[in-house]
Design a protein around this motif. Structure first.
Motif, PDB file in Angstrom:
ATOM      1  N   GLY A 106      -3.797   3.344 -12.710  1.00 58.97           N
ATOM      2  CA  GLY A 106      -4.019   3.001 -11.329  1.00 58.97           C
ATOM      3  C   GLY A 106      -4.506   1.663 -11.088  1.00 58.97           C
ATOM      4  N   ILE A 107      -5.114   1.267 -12.075  1.00 62.96           N
ATOM      5  CA  ILE A 107      -5.563  -0.183 -11.808  1.00 62.96           C
ATOM      6  C   ILE A 107      -4.424  -1.343 -11.750  1.00 62.96           C
ATOM      7  CG2 ILE A 107      -6.755  -1.991 -12.856  1.00 62.96           C
ATOM      8  CD1 ILE A 107      -9.059  -0.140 -13.673  1.00 62.96           C
ATOM      9  N   GLU A 108      -3.399  -1.013 -12.752  1.00 59.33           N
ATOM     10  CA  GLU A 108      -2.098  -1.674 -12.601  1.00 59.33           C
ATOM     11  C   GLU A 108      -1.441  -1.647 -11.340  1.00 59.33           C
ATOM     12  OE1 GLU A 108       0.260  -1.232 -15.976  1.00 59.33           O
ATOM     13  OE2 GLU A 108      -1.532  -1.934 -17.297  1.00 59.33           O
ATOM     14  N   ALA A 109      -1.339  -0.340 -10.904  1.00 59.14           N
ATOM     15  CA  ALA A 109      -1.013   0.106  -9.693  1.00 59.14           C
ATOM     16  C   ALA A 109      -1.566  -0.736  -8.382  1.00 59.14           C
ATOM     17  CB  ALA A 109      -0.819   1.626  -9.299  1.00 59.14           C
ATOM     18  N   TRP A 110      -2.643  -0.506  -8.321  1.00 54.39           N
ATOM     19  CA  TRP A 110      -3.700  -1.269  -7.290  1.00 54.39           C
ATOM     20  C   TRP A 110      -3.183  -2.842  -7.377  1.00 54.39           C
ATOM     21  CZ3 TRP A 110      -8.253   0.554  -4.730  1.00 54.39           C
ATOM     22  CH2 TRP A 110      -8.978  -0.108  -4.199  1.00 54.39           C
ATOM     23  N   ASP A 111      -3.268  -3.451  -8.638  1.00 52.14           N
ATOM     24  CA  ASP A 111      -3.095  -5.004  -8.621  1.00 52.14           C
ATOM     25  C   ASP A 111      -1.526  -5.212  -7.963  1.00 52.14           C
ATOM     26  OD1 ASP A 111      -3.855  -7.580  -9.555  1.00 52.14           O
ATOM     27  OD2 ASP A 111      -1.990  -7.420 -10.795  1.00 52.14           O
ATOM     28  N   THR A 112      -0.476  -4.211  -8.340  1.00 48.89           N
ATOM     29  CA  THR A 112       0.769  -4.533  -7.853  1.00 48.89           C
ATOM     30  C   THR A 112       0.774  -4.647  -6.171  1.00 48.89           C
ATOM     31  OG1 THR A 112       1.741  -3.569  -9.487  1.00 48.89           O
ATOM     32  CG2 THR A 112       3.034  -3.557  -7.417  1.00 48.89           C
ATOM     33  N   LEU A 113      -0.012  -3.539  -5.770  1.00 50.47           N
ATOM     34  CA  LEU A 113      -0.327  -3.479  -4.282  1.00 50.47           C
ATOM     35  C   LEU A 113      -1.007  -4.448  -3.630  1.00 50.47           C
ATOM     36  CD1 LEU A 113      -0.083  -1.897  -1.617  1.00 50.47           C
ATOM     37  CD2 LEU A 113      -2.125  -0.515  -2.226  1.00 50.47           C
ATOM     38  N   GLY A 135       8.476   0.029  -2.433  1.00 47.02           N
ATOM     39  CA  GLY A 135       7.366   0.741  -3.067  1.00 47.02           C
ATOM     40  C   GLY A 135       6.034   0.639  -2.323  1.00 47.02           C
ATOM     41  N   HIS A 136       5.891  -0.264  -1.303  1.00 39.74           N
ATOM     42  CA  HIS A 136       4.791  -0.691  -0.825  1.00 39.74           C
ATOM     43  C   HIS A 136       4.223   0.837  -0.172  1.00 39.74           C
ATOM     44  CE1 HIS A 136       1.807  -2.950   1.394  1.00 39.74           C
ATOM     45  NE2 HIS A 136       1.904  -1.940   2.223  1.00 39.74           N
ATOM     46  N   VAL A 137       4.980   1.413   0.478  1.00 35.72           N
ATOM     47  CA  VAL A 137       4.236   2.672   0.996  1.00 35.72           C
ATOM     48  C   VAL A 137       3.797   3.585   0.176  1.00 35.72           C
ATOM     49  CG1 VAL A 137       4.909   4.642   2.626  1.00 35.72           C
ATOM     50  CG2 VAL A 137       5.753   2.497   3.235  1.00 35.72           C
ATOM     51  N   ASP A 138       4.505   3.915  -0.869  1.00 31.36           N
ATOM     52  CA  ASP A 138       4.408   4.795  -2.132  1.00 31.36           C
ATOM     53  C   ASP A 138       3.013   4.556  -2.662  1.00 31.36           C
ATOM     54  OD1 ASP A 138       6.385   6.454  -1.524  1.00 31.36           O
ATOM     55  OD2 ASP A 138       7.445   5.380  -3.154  1.00 31.36           O
ATOM     56  N   LEU A 139       2.631   3.033  -2.974  1.00 29.76           N
ATOM     57  CA  LEU A 139       1.360   2.755  -3.411  1.00 29.76           C
ATOM     58  C   LEU A 139       0.307   2.911  -2.477  1.00 29.76           C
ATOM     59  CD1 LEU A 139       3.017  -0.507  -4.956  1.00 29.76           C
ATOM     60  CD2 LEU A 139       2.218   1.371  -6.426  1.00 29.76           C
ATOM     61  N   VAL A 140       0.534   2.644  -1.385  1.00 36.51           N
ATOM     62  CA  VAL A 140      -0.501   2.821  -0.501  1.00 36.51           C
ATOM     63  C   VAL A 140      -0.922   4.323  -0.657  1.00 36.51           C
ATOM     64  CG1 VAL A 140      -1.239   2.881   1.815  1.00 36.51           C
ATOM     65  CG2 VAL A 140      -0.225   1.073   0.972  1.00 36.51           C
TER      66      VAL A 140
END
Length: 237
Positions: free
Chosen positions: A125-132, A141-146
């Motif tokens: 999740g921390i990597e996903a956070w950094d991408t967002l 993919g912005h909406v899915d990450l949020v």
């Protein structure tokens, strides 16, 4: 004679190592200060790096609030330490809407995958956070990450040492914040994982003392390090 048996484990090794880690990180930040910067210890977080505002607080341009944690295990967005820094980030931004704040979590731990996870398999999740954090609302993919981050925030468990008022504000944010508000918090919270372990920092400080011209030899750098360590520890206490 029988060997003395303590009633309980009183070993404070992990606690003192955490203190040493914070002191050593503070020294490194201190040595790397730019002329327009200053450090404030135990103000917003463990280490506040303030740009501007040295002579006049109104001129403060940016404040990086850094929380420093030494860990034995990997970290996920569901770890108590991570939940605490996210809750603190929400509170800091709510209390200081007119300041440019960046929250940073610095740890030797590496990110791991939490279960269950709203993100794609094998992605921490921390990597996903950094991408967002680096994305815009128009990115794929912005909406899915949020949505994934919102799921993490809503399912978080309260850390034992987190004040009730901070937790209440965090829960309210997780339930009611807009996608734009969530992205704003994500954009201003950095995860600095995989930093040097506690056992490596003394050598890093000594290297920095030589690199910045404060010491001409390793022996002298070690002597300076001991004096700096004592000075920072006295300030913290």
């Amino acid at each position: 004679m029988p060997e003395f048996q303590p009633a309980r484990n009183r070993d404070a090794y992990f606690v003192f190592r955490g203190f040493r880690y914070q002191v050593d990180m503070t020294i490194l930040r201190w040595l790397r200060l730019e002329p327009e910067q200053t450090l404030e210890l135990e103000r917003g977080e463990d280490i506040d790096l303030v740009t501007g505002g040295i002579s006049d607080p109104v001129d403060e341009q940016e404040r990086i609030l850094e929380q420093v944690k030494h860990r034995l295990a990997p970290i996920t967005l569901k770890s108590p330490a991570a939940v605490s820094v996210m809750a603190n980030a929400v509170e800091h931004h709510r209390s200081n809407p007119n300041f440019h704040l960046i929250i940073r979590f610095c740890t030797n731990a590496c990110p791991a995958v939490a279960r269950p996870s709203p993100f794609e398999p094998r992605r921490p999740g921390i990597e996903a956070w950094d991408t967002l954090r680096k994305s815009t609302a128009e990115d794929r993919g912005h909406v899915d990450l949020v949505l994934g981050i919102r799921t993490i925030l809503r399912s978080a468990a309260r850390p034992d040492d987190l004040p009730a008022t901070t937790w209440s504000g965090f829960q309210n944010f997780a339930s009611n914040a807009s996608d734009k508000e969530i992205h704003a918090v994500v954009r201003n919270l950095e995860w600095s994982t995989g930093s040097p372990a506690a056992e490596q920092l003394e050598a890093r400080v000594c290297e920095a003392l030589q690199d910045f011209g404060h010491s001409a030899s390793l022996q002298h750098a070690r002597q300076l390090y001991e004096r700096l360590f004592l000075e920072v520890f006295k300030r913290l206490s």
